[in-house]
Write a protein that holds these residues in place. Structure first.
Motif, PDB file in Angstrom:
ATOM      1  N   LEU A 119       0.852  -1.188   0.000  1.00 47.97           N
ATOM      2  CA  LEU A 119       0.000   0.000   0.000  1.00 47.97           C
ATOM      3  C   LEU A 119       0.892   1.243   0.000  1.00 47.97           C
ATOM      4  N   PHE A 120       0.786   2.046  -1.054  1.00 47.00           N
ATOM      5  CA  PHE A 120       1.435   3.346  -1.110  1.00 47.00           C
ATOM      6  C   PHE A 120       0.358   4.404  -1.350  1.00 47.00           C
ATOM      7  N   SER A 121       0.657   5.633  -0.977  1.00 48.15           N
ATOM      8  CA  SER A 121      -0.241   6.744  -1.303  1.00 48.15           C
ATOM      9  C   SER A 121       0.583   8.007  -1.460  1.00 48.15           C
ATOM     10  N   ASP A 122      -0.067   9.048  -1.898  1.00 47.32           N
ATOM     11  CA  ASP A 122       0.536  10.377  -1.954  1.00 47.32           C
ATOM     12  C   ASP A 122       1.867  10.375  -2.700  1.00 47.32           C
ATOM     13  N   ALA A 132       7.997  -8.371  -8.732  1.00 43.28           N
ATOM     14  CA  ALA A 132       8.738  -9.627  -8.847  1.00 43.28           C
ATOM     15  C   ALA A 132       8.334 -10.624  -7.756  1.00 43.28           C
ATOM     16  N   LYS A 133       7.940 -10.115  -6.603  1.00 41.63           N
ATOM     17  CA  LYS A 133       7.559 -10.961  -5.477  1.00 41.63           C
ATOM     18  C   LYS A 133       6.076 -11.345  -5.494  1.00 41.63           C
ATOM     19  N   GLY A 134       5.332 -10.885  -6.506  1.00 45.66           N
ATOM     20  CA  GLY A 134       3.937 -11.277  -6.637  1.00 45.66           C
ATOM     21  C   GLY A 134       2.973 -10.519  -5.742  1.00 45.66           C
ATOM     22  N   PHE A 135       3.329  -9.306  -5.347  1.00 43.84           N
ATOM     23  CA  PHE A 135       2.437  -8.477  -4.541  1.00 43.84           C
ATOM     24  C   PHE A 135       1.367  -7.838  -5.411  1.00 43.84           C
ATOM     25  N   GLN A 136       0.216  -7.553  -4.821  1.00 41.22           N
ATOM     26  CA  GLN A 136      -0.784  -6.689  -5.438  1.00 41.22           C
ATOM     27  C   GLN A 136      -0.541  -5.262  -4.951  1.00 41.22           C
ATOM     28  N   TYR A 137      -0.756  -4.294  -5.848  1.00 47.02           N
ATOM     29  CA  TYR A 137      -0.457  -2.896  -5.539  1.00 47.02           C
ATOM     30  C   TYR A 137      -1.734  -2.109  -5.291  1.00 47.02           C
ATOM     31  N   PHE A 138      -1.792  -1.461  -4.131  1.00 43.32           N
ATOM     32  CA  PHE A 138      -2.910  -0.597  -3.781  1.00 43.32           C
ATOM     33  C   PHE A 138      -2.383   0.831  -3.640  1.00 43.32           C
ATOM     34  N   GLU A 139      -2.941   1.740  -4.434  1.00 47.55           N
ATOM     35  CA  GLU A 139      -2.555   3.151  -4.349  1.00 47.55           C
ATOM     36  C   GLU A 139      -3.717   3.913  -3.701  1.00 47.55           C
ATOM     37  N   ILE A 140      -3.449   4.457  -2.508  1.00 45.72           N
ATOM     38  CA  ILE A 140      -4.530   4.986  -1.684  1.00 45.72           C
ATOM     39  C   ILE A 140      -4.651   6.506  -1.847  1.00 45.72           C
ATOM     40  N   GLY A 141      -4.763   6.951  -3.075  1.00 51.46           N
ATOM     41  CA  GLY A 141      -5.068   8.362  -3.338  1.00 51.46           C
ATOM     42  C   GLY A 141      -3.860   9.240  -3.584  1.00 51.46           C
ATOM     43  N   ASP A 142      -4.097  10.305  -4.346  1.00 53.52           N
ATOM     44  CA  ASP A 142      -3.082  11.301  -4.700  1.00 53.52           C
ATOM     45  C   ASP A 142      -1.881  10.662  -5.394  1.00 53.52           C
ATOM     46  N   GLY A 143      -2.168   9.660  -6.227  1.00 54.82           N
ATOM     47  CA  GLY A 143      -1.098   9.061  -7.015  1.00 54.82           C
ATOM     48  C   GLY A 143      -0.568  10.032  -8.051  1.00 54.82           C
ATOM     49  N   ASP A 144      -1.482  10.690  -8.759  1.00 54.54           N
ATOM     50  CA  ASP A 144      -1.110  11.679  -9.777  1.00 54.54           C
ATOM     51  C   ASP A 144      -1.402  13.078  -9.256  1.00 54.54           C
ATOM     52  N   GLU A 145      -0.493  14.002  -9.529  1.00 58.61           N
ATOM     53  CA  GLU A 145      -0.648  15.389  -9.082  1.00 58.61           C
ATOM     54  C   GLU A 145      -1.428  16.182 -10.140  1.00 58.61           C
ATOM     55  N   LEU A 146      -2.758  16.192  -9.963  1.00 57.27           N
ATOM     56  CA  LEU A 146      -3.626  16.845 -10.935  1.00 57.27           C
ATOM     57  C   LEU A 146      -4.215  18.147 -10.406  1.00 57.27           C
ATOM     58  N   TRP A 147      -3.543  18.716  -9.408  1.00 58.20           N
ATOM     59  CA  TRP A 147      -3.827  20.098  -9.037  1.00 58.20           C
ATOM     60  C   TRP A 147      -2.815  21.019  -9.721  1.00 58.20           C
ATOM     61  N   ASP A 183      -4.980  -0.509  20.663  1.00 58.75           N
ATOM     62  CA  ASP A 183      -5.165   0.927  20.456  1.00 58.75           C
ATOM     63  C   ASP A 183      -6.176   1.164  19.334  1.00 58.75           C
ATOM     64  N   ILE A 184      -6.480   2.425  19.063  1.00 57.75           N
ATOM     65  CA  ILE A 184      -7.347   2.759  17.931  1.00 57.75           C
ATOM     66  C   ILE A 184      -6.661   2.279  16.658  1.00 57.75           C
ATOM     67  N   ALA A 185      -7.374   1.476  15.850  1.00 60.31           N
ATOM     68  CA  ALA A 185      -6.776   0.811  14.683  1.00 60.31           C
ATOM     69  C   ALA A 185      -6.645   1.764  13.500  1.00 60.31           C
ATOM     70  N   PHE A 186      -5.891   2.840  13.710  1.00 61.72           N
ATOM     71  CA  PHE A 186      -5.704   3.905  12.721  1.00 61.72           C
ATOM     72  C   PHE A 186      -4.293   3.824  12.146  1.00 61.72           C
ATOM     73  N   PHE A 187      -4.210   3.414  10.880  1.00 57.39           N
ATOM     74  CA  PHE A 187      -2.931   3.303  10.182  1.00 57.39           C
ATOM     75  C   PHE A 187      -2.822   4.396   9.113  1.00 57.39           C
ATOM     76  N   ASN A 188      -1.600   4.847   8.884  1.00 54.24           N
ATOM     77  CA  ASN A 188      -1.333   5.766   7.779  1.00 54.24           C
ATOM     78  C   ASN A 188      -0.039   5.308   7.114  1.00 54.24           C
ATOM     79  N   ASP A 189      -0.086   5.141   5.788  1.00 57.92           N
ATOM     80  CA  ASP A 189       1.098   4.623   5.081  1.00 57.92           C
ATOM     81  C   ASP A 189       2.136   5.697   4.775  1.00 57.92           C
ATOM     82  N   GLY A 190       1.868   6.954   5.175  1.00 60.25           N
ATOM     83  CA  GLY A 190       2.839   8.023   4.950  1.00 60.25           C
ATOM     84  C   GLY A 190       2.735   8.610   3.560  1.00 60.25           C
ATOM     85  N   SER A 191       3.838   8.632   2.818  1.00 62.37           N
ATOM     86  CA  SER A 191       3.805   9.175   1.460  1.00 62.37           C
ATOM     87  C   SER A 191       5.036   8.732   0.694  1.00 62.37           C
TER      88      SER A 191
END
Length: 300
Positions: free
Chosen positions: A28-31, A59-74, A240-248
């Motif tokens: 999981l990547f984002s931003d 190469a390792k067979g992972f699935q890729y999830f892009e969690i928003g702001d992949g492209d800078e369209l501002w 704890d509160i199950a709040f994760f953030n993958d950073g950027s």
């Protein structure tokens, strides 16, 4: 749709469901904020790190999830100059797509992708200058506001969304923000002046967004939730509160993400380092985890 709760509720209700088990491997990547390779393109500094990491996961067979702001369209008017600047990245993402391993979520900086017609028009094909014709890029690609990873054995859910639903200004007034970025903050950004409306660069806004998201998670039986948006990595302890953030992917000289593998979740960083001989190399560092996902499960 005017409260963050209602916006997050709606993203969850309409989310695509992806089944998984302990054999599944997700990154999981984002931003990423992929831009046009100009001085204002924050992604350009880390593009080699990102590309190397993505090749590793493919190469390792992972699935890729892009969690928003992949492209800078501002900052950029359209996808085409971004594609031309980072063609190698999109050709690799195309390989994930061909294997049904590419899962995309839109954020506030690429909110135009919530329109399926826009996605179809701009991302289905690209113009190949050598052949002089349009060729396939991401035929049939879909963007979502949310994705639910659902364990096929335990029924545990992991909710993925960008997180700007808890940021009223950047959700409801994103067109105004986009206008201001293009005419004011992009040229100032080149000079090193940060946009104060961005929670990634405004600590008080960041705290407000995180507080609203955590409140929603608690109200939903501590649902494991992974977001981006604020660019601040978060990795809670079980209980704890199950709040994760993958950073950027636009940290200074590094990118962060979240891996899910063997039924476990980890926070990782990729960066350029030197070996004992002084040779530069791209390395992966484990920041937090791995923790068993089931340790975050609560009885509903």
């Amino acid at each position: 749709m005017f409260s963050s709760k209602k916006r997050l509720d709606n993203a969850y209700k309409n989310a695509k469901v992806v089944a998984f088990d302990d054999t599944s491997k997700f990154i999981l990547f984002s931003d990423c904020h992929r831009g046009d390779n100009s001085f204002a393109d924050d992604f350009a500094n880390n593009r080699n790190i990102y590309f190397h990491a993505l090749k590793h996961y493919y190469a390792k067979g992972f699935q890729y999830f892009e969690i928003g702001d992949g492209d800078e369209l501002w900052e950029n008017l359209s996808f085409e100059p971004i594609f031309e600047a980072h063609r190698n990245v999109y050709m690799l993402l195309q390989q994930f797509h061909k294997e049904n391993s590419l899962h995309l979520i839109w954020g506030n900086h690429d909110m135009v992708y919530r329109n399926p017609e826009y996605v179809k028009k701009h991302l289905t094909t690209y113009f190949d200058k050598k052949l002089g014709i349009d060729v396939d890029l991401f035929p049939g690609i879909e963007y979502h506001e949310g994705i639910i990873l659902k364990n096929s054995i335990t029924n545990q859910e992991v909710f993925l969304t960008h997180g700007h639903q808890a940021d009223t200004w950047n959700y409801l007034f994103w067109k105004w923000s986009r206008f201001m970025v293009r005419v004011l903050w992009k040229p100032l950004n080149v000079m090193g002046i940060a946009d104060p409306t961005s929670p990634a660069k405004n600590y008080s806004e960041l705290i407000k967004v995180e507080r609203r998201t955590k409140k929603w998670i608690i109200e939903n039986n501590n649902l494991v939730t992974v977001v981006g948006h604020t660019h601040r990595p978060r990795f809670p302890e079980p209980g704890d509160i199950a709040f994760f953030n993958d950073g950027s992917c636009v940290h200074p000289r590094s990118i962060t993400g979240i891996e899910i593998e063997n039924g476990q979740i980890s926070l990782i960083k990729w960066l350029i380092d030197t070996n004992n001989d002084g040779v530069l190399q791209i390395v992966r560092i484990l920041l937090e985890g791995p923790r068993k996902l089931i340790a975050y499960k609560t009885n509903s």
